[in-house]
Scaffold this active site. Sequence first.
Site, PDB file in Angstrom:
ATOM      1  CB  SER A 192      71.182 -22.648 -26.876  1.00 16.14           C
ATOM      2  OG  SER A 192      69.983 -22.273 -26.252  1.00 16.14           O
ATOM      3  CE  LYS A 210      69.045 -26.250 -25.164  1.00 12.74           C
ATOM      4  NZ  LYS A 210      69.158 -24.839 -25.037  1.00 12.74           N
ATOM      5  CB  SER A 251      68.061 -24.979 -29.513  1.00 11.96           C
ATOM      6  OG  SER A 251      69.098 -24.286 -28.412  1.00 11.96           O
ATOM      7  CE  LYS A 279      72.361 -26.146 -29.080  1.00  9.75           C
ATOM      8  NZ  LYS A 279      71.277 -24.995 -29.806  1.00  9.75           N
TER       9      LYS A 279
END
Length: 334
Positions: A110, A113, A167, A272
């Site tokens: 992720s 993202k 997420s 993140k």
Amino acid sequence: MKTFAAAFLSLAFLAALPGAATAAADSTPSKATRTPAKTATAPARKVRSVVLRKAAAPVIPAVPTFGQVAGLHQVDDPLALKSSVAYVLDQDTNEVLFSKNPQAVLPIASITKLMTALVVVEAGLSLDEKITVTDDDIDTEKFTRSRLAVGTTLTRGEMLHLALMASENRAAHALGRNYPGGLEAFVDAMNAKAQTLGMSDTHYVEPTGLSSRNQSSAADLAKLVNVTSQVPLLRDLSTSREARVALGKRLVQFRSTNGLLSNPLWDIGLQKTGFINEAGKCLVMQASMAGRKLIMVFLDSSGKASRIADAERMRKWLATVPDAGQAATASTKL
């Protein structure tokens, strides 16, 4: 006398016979002579206890990460990190302070993202436009669940928030699907942006990170963090600790996937997290520390909380080692 005694014993023996016969009849009666239970109590029947034991669950071996297959975890480093890849960069001077397996190109989960969010923001699309989750946003790669049911309608800004903070995979996919030209055009834009940033080791195939074909290197991700950390909206949304979102008639609370945001020892400007089996636990951050703006990348960390522990080890090490970059390089050839 002998005759009298013998007669007496014979009478006693005959008197005992009816009782003996009756007891035998009560214990094992035939169909013809079975009598009601009033006249005698049948002995308790012995019941066998059978314990049913649950069958042991089959042992399913853990899927090795790409880093484990490549032997990256066998590389020693000064901090004994659980992450097979670690990279720390001074954001202002571009000095590499710590480097472990920097050449490795691995799935990034992720962390994807961040690029998804950057492409959406730079496209100048309205953050107030309503976007609806459809069947196309259901994860058919890893079959993960989502709190955003099909039919959920949120603004693009809310989708962006959930994708970065919590997420949310369906949110990220919906953002890509609602890009001008559709999902294919969006992925092309992701890869084009990566090339523009000089991320030569990076390739994307979808906007969520669920695919192990989304891959990058630590140095490339540092470039991405450097750019995204300069976008105020992405800084705010990625470091948000929680948010309540109206899903139909319910207010549903979403929380950040990064526990370090609640730690007063950290001053995080952008972050993140990521995880899929092939990538292990991943974490990227921009943080201020000891008067420095640092970019940190941790990939393929083994263990539930190991990426957070690795970040803590790095923070303590950077605070105690004046010239961190001198002996902080560890790598192996892939």
